[in-house]
Design an enzyme around this catalytic site. Structure first.
Site, PDB file in Angstrom:
ATOM      1  N   ASP A 142      37.383  65.520 -15.287  1.00 25.76           N
ATOM      2  CA  ASP A 142      38.715  66.153 -15.328  1.00 25.76           C
ATOM      3  C   ASP A 142      38.812  67.204 -16.417  1.00 25.76           C
ATOM      4  OD1 ASP A 142      39.179  63.381 -14.002  1.00 25.76           O
ATOM      5  OD2 ASP A 142      40.843  64.686 -13.417  1.00 25.76           O
ATOM      6  N   ARG A 164      50.634  67.309 -14.464  1.00 29.93           N
ATOM      7  CA  ARG A 164      49.666  66.294 -14.909  1.00 29.93           C
ATOM      8  C   ARG A 164      48.906  66.880 -16.103  1.00 29.93           C
ATOM      9  NH1 ARG A 164      46.235  63.061 -10.672  1.00 29.93           N
ATOM     10  NH2 ARG A 164      46.141  61.641 -12.450  1.00 29.93           N
ATOM     11  N   GLN A 174      41.240  54.557  -6.252  1.00 32.02           N
ATOM     12  CA  GLN A 174      40.753  55.749  -5.546  1.00 32.02           C
ATOM     13  C   GLN A 174      39.382  55.499  -4.908  1.00 32.02           C
ATOM     14  OE1 GLN A 174      42.133  55.783  -8.602  1.00 32.02           O
ATOM     15  NE2 GLN A 174      43.162  57.700  -9.056  1.00 32.02           N
ATOM     16  N   ASN A 182      37.102  61.550 -17.677  1.00 33.69           N
ATOM     17  CA  ASN A 182      37.124  61.238 -16.237  1.00 33.69           C
ATOM     18  C   ASN A 182      37.905  59.929 -16.083  1.00 33.69           C
ATOM     19  OD1 ASN A 182      36.306  61.899 -13.500  1.00 33.69           O
ATOM     20  ND2 ASN A 182      34.994  60.101 -13.598  1.00 33.69           N
ATOM     21  N   LYS A 183      38.039  59.491 -14.859  1.00 35.06           N
ATOM     22  CA  LYS A 183      38.867  58.318 -14.559  1.00 35.06           C
ATOM     23  C   LYS A 183      38.535  57.128 -15.455  1.00 35.06           C
ATOM     24  CE  LYS A 183      41.544  58.242 -12.285  1.00 35.06           C
ATOM     25  NZ  LYS A 183      42.935  58.495 -12.772  1.00 35.06           N
ATOM     26  N   ARG A 238      45.301  64.973  -5.532  1.00 32.94           N
ATOM     27  CA  ARG A 238      44.832  64.582  -6.868  1.00 32.94           C
ATOM     28  C   ARG A 238      43.362  64.977  -6.942  1.00 32.94           C
ATOM     29  NH1 ARG A 238      41.072  62.286  -4.863  1.00 32.94           N
ATOM     30  NH2 ARG A 238      40.532  61.500  -6.917  1.00 32.94           N
ATOM     31  N   GLY A 239      42.733  64.717  -8.098  1.00 34.78           N
ATOM     32  CA  GLY A 239      41.366  65.209  -8.319  1.00 34.78           C
ATOM     33  C   GLY A 239      41.479  66.576  -8.967  1.00 34.78           C
ATOM     34  N   ALA A 240      40.697  66.757 -10.042  1.00 35.68           N
ATOM     35  CA  ALA A 240      40.887  67.953 -10.880  1.00 35.68           C
ATOM     36  C   ALA A 240      40.831  69.272 -10.096  1.00 35.68           C
ATOM     37  CB  ALA A 240      39.866  67.933 -12.018  1.00 35.68           C
TER      38      ALA A 240
HETATM   39  O1  MRU Z   1      43.906  60.478 -11.204  1.00 33.64           O
HETATM   40  P1  MRU Z   1      43.040  61.241 -10.254  1.00 33.64           P
HETATM   41  O2  MRU Z   1      42.828  60.550  -8.952  1.00 33.64           O
HETATM   42  O3  MRU Z   1      43.490  62.683 -10.088  1.00 33.64           O
HETATM   43  O4  MRU Z   1      41.623  61.277 -10.987  1.00 33.64           O
HETATM   44  C1  MRU Z   1      40.542  61.910 -10.397  1.00 33.64           C
HETATM   45  C2  MRU Z   1      39.281  61.770 -11.135  1.00 33.64           C
HETATM   46  O5  MRU Z   1      39.232  61.200 -12.204  1.00 33.64           O
HETATM   47  C3  MRU Z   1      38.087  62.450 -10.562  1.00 33.64           C
HETATM   48  O6  MRU Z   1      36.925  61.736 -10.858  1.00 33.64           O
HETATM   49  C4  MRU Z   1      37.980  63.833 -11.198  1.00 33.64           C
HETATM   50  O7  MRU Z   1      39.177  64.542 -11.026  1.00 33.64           O
HETATM   51  C5  MRU Z   1      36.860  64.614 -10.668  1.00 33.64           C
HETATM   52  S1  MRU Z   1      37.287  65.232  -9.075  1.00 33.64           S
HETATM   53  C6  MRU Z   1      36.106  66.182  -8.413  1.00 33.64           C
END
Ligand code: MRU
Length: 357
Positions: free
Chosen positions: A249, A90, A208, A259-260, A53-55
């Site tokens: 993201d 996603r 996370q 973002n999250k 996960r993470g963009a």
């Molecule tokens: O749902 P996730 O865990 O994929 O969300 C991740 C985030 O929101 C991160 O902050 C974002 O992807 C930046 S990652 C360098």
């Protein structure tokens, strides 16, 4: 970065077998398990279930997925269909579309026989570039942190020697191929000898911050403290936060940032307390086709069960899920929110610090 003292990446291409090794993030911090991706459906499942996960990491992983698909069916129609399947895993992180677009555009001009090799080579390039990008983000961001520390030292009679940075979710190396975005400046500043402490917000409902950011900072030996999401405003009010750095993201052409979930509230609190709020991101996270983040960015809706239930290790060291809420209580689970550009102090990108996009 470090896993039990050894340098590892969140995704490790295996050129001999043409597979990719990933660290299963659904099991962290309790179990360190690596999984091999060797098919498109493995890859799609790893993204959907958030083993990765993470963009940026979603994008890098999807690039290997399109290679696996091309190896099995290199026809135009096969590639377009695999693109659509991987793209639907996603919805919010734009890096997924960016990486898939890049692999597809690269391979289509080749013959069907040449396409698998071309796809593998492009996935490797995307991985290597992600790492270089994050190193550059770290170097630019570390300079910013040094400036912040010296400005603060000049402004206070008895400066605290430690810079306190607040982050949310995980935008560390686990969210990228390596180094991370928001944590890369912290890793670089720490390596240069700067005294730094990180407030890690837990990031309900998937935690996370608690499970991933706390784990990777601990592996790296960076001082950090876990806080509940709702504590951020209180800490700011008491002068305990010098700056916030988070990832992204998807960023609109006008600088609004998805973002999250919970990022927006932290940005509002930071503005109230005149605390700089930075977004660390590769420029591949900018979606130049949209300008109104609240209206145009698709926000992933996840299972309400992530809100009503918690999972972790029980006393027998087994993974267990428990319910928090009355059985009949409904929950809503928006995975991301949008922070308007006006609340953002600057964007830390691989090209440098930008105050405006
Ligand atoms: O749902 P996730 O865990 O994929 O969300 C991740 C985030 O929101 C991160 O902050 C974002 O992807 C930046 S990652 C360098």
């Amino acid at each position: 970065m470090l896993v039990q003292g050894h340098h590892r990446q969140a995704i490790e291409p295996q050129s001999d077998s043409r597979t990719a090794l990933i660290l299963d993030q659904t099991l962290l911090p309790h179990h360190i398990e690596w999984r091999t991706l060797s098919t498109e459906s493995d890859t799609a499942q790893a993204i959907t279930t958030m083993q990765v996960r993470g963009a940026p990491l979603i994008g890098v992983t999807a690039a290997y997925g399109l290679y696996f698909a091309t190896r099995d069916d290199p026809s135009d129609s096969g590639i377009h269909a695999a693109y659509d399947r991987l793209h639907s895993t996603r919805p919010t992180a734009i890096n997924l579309r960016w990486a898939l677009d890049r692999v597809r555009a690269h391979i289509l001009p080749f013959t069907t026989t040449e396409r698998p090799q071309a796809a593998w080579a492009e996935a490797l390039r995307i991985t290597a570039e992600d790492i270089q990008t994050n190193v550059a983000i770290g170097q630019h961001g570390a300079q910013l942190l040094h400036q912040l520390a010296s400005t603060r030292a000049g402004a206070q009679a008895s400066p605290s020697p430690t810079l306190n940075i607040l982050t949310h979710c995980n935008a560390g190396w686990l969210a990228t191929a390596d180094w991370g975005t928001a944590l890369s400046p912290i890793y670089h500043a720490h390596a240069a000898g700067m005294a730094i402490h990180v407030w890690v917000s837990e990031t309900r409902p998937r935690n996370q911050g608690a499970s991933l950011t706390a784990w990777e900072l601990a592996q790296q030996g960076i001082p950090h403290t876990l806080i509940v999401d709702n504590a951020a405003g209180h800490l700011m009010q008491h002068g305990l936060v010098d700056a916030c750095i988070v990832g992204a993201d998807r960023v609109t052409a006008t600088g609004d940032v998805a973002n999250k979930i919970g990022t927006y509230l932290k940005a509002l609190a930071a503005r109230e307390h005149r605390i700089p709020f930075y977004i660390a991101m590769p420029t591949s996270t900018i979606d130049w086709s949209i300008s109104d983040g609240v209206k145009d960015i698709p926000i992933e809706q996840r299972s309400p069960r992530e809100v009503t239930h918690l999972s972790g290790l029980n006393a027998s060291n087994e993974r267990q899920e428990i319910r928090l809420t009355p059985g009949e209580t409904q929950a809503r689970n928006d995975a991301f929110d949008v922070t308007p550009a006006k609340l953002i102090t600057a964007y830390i990108t691989e090209q440098g610090i930008r105050h405006k996009l």
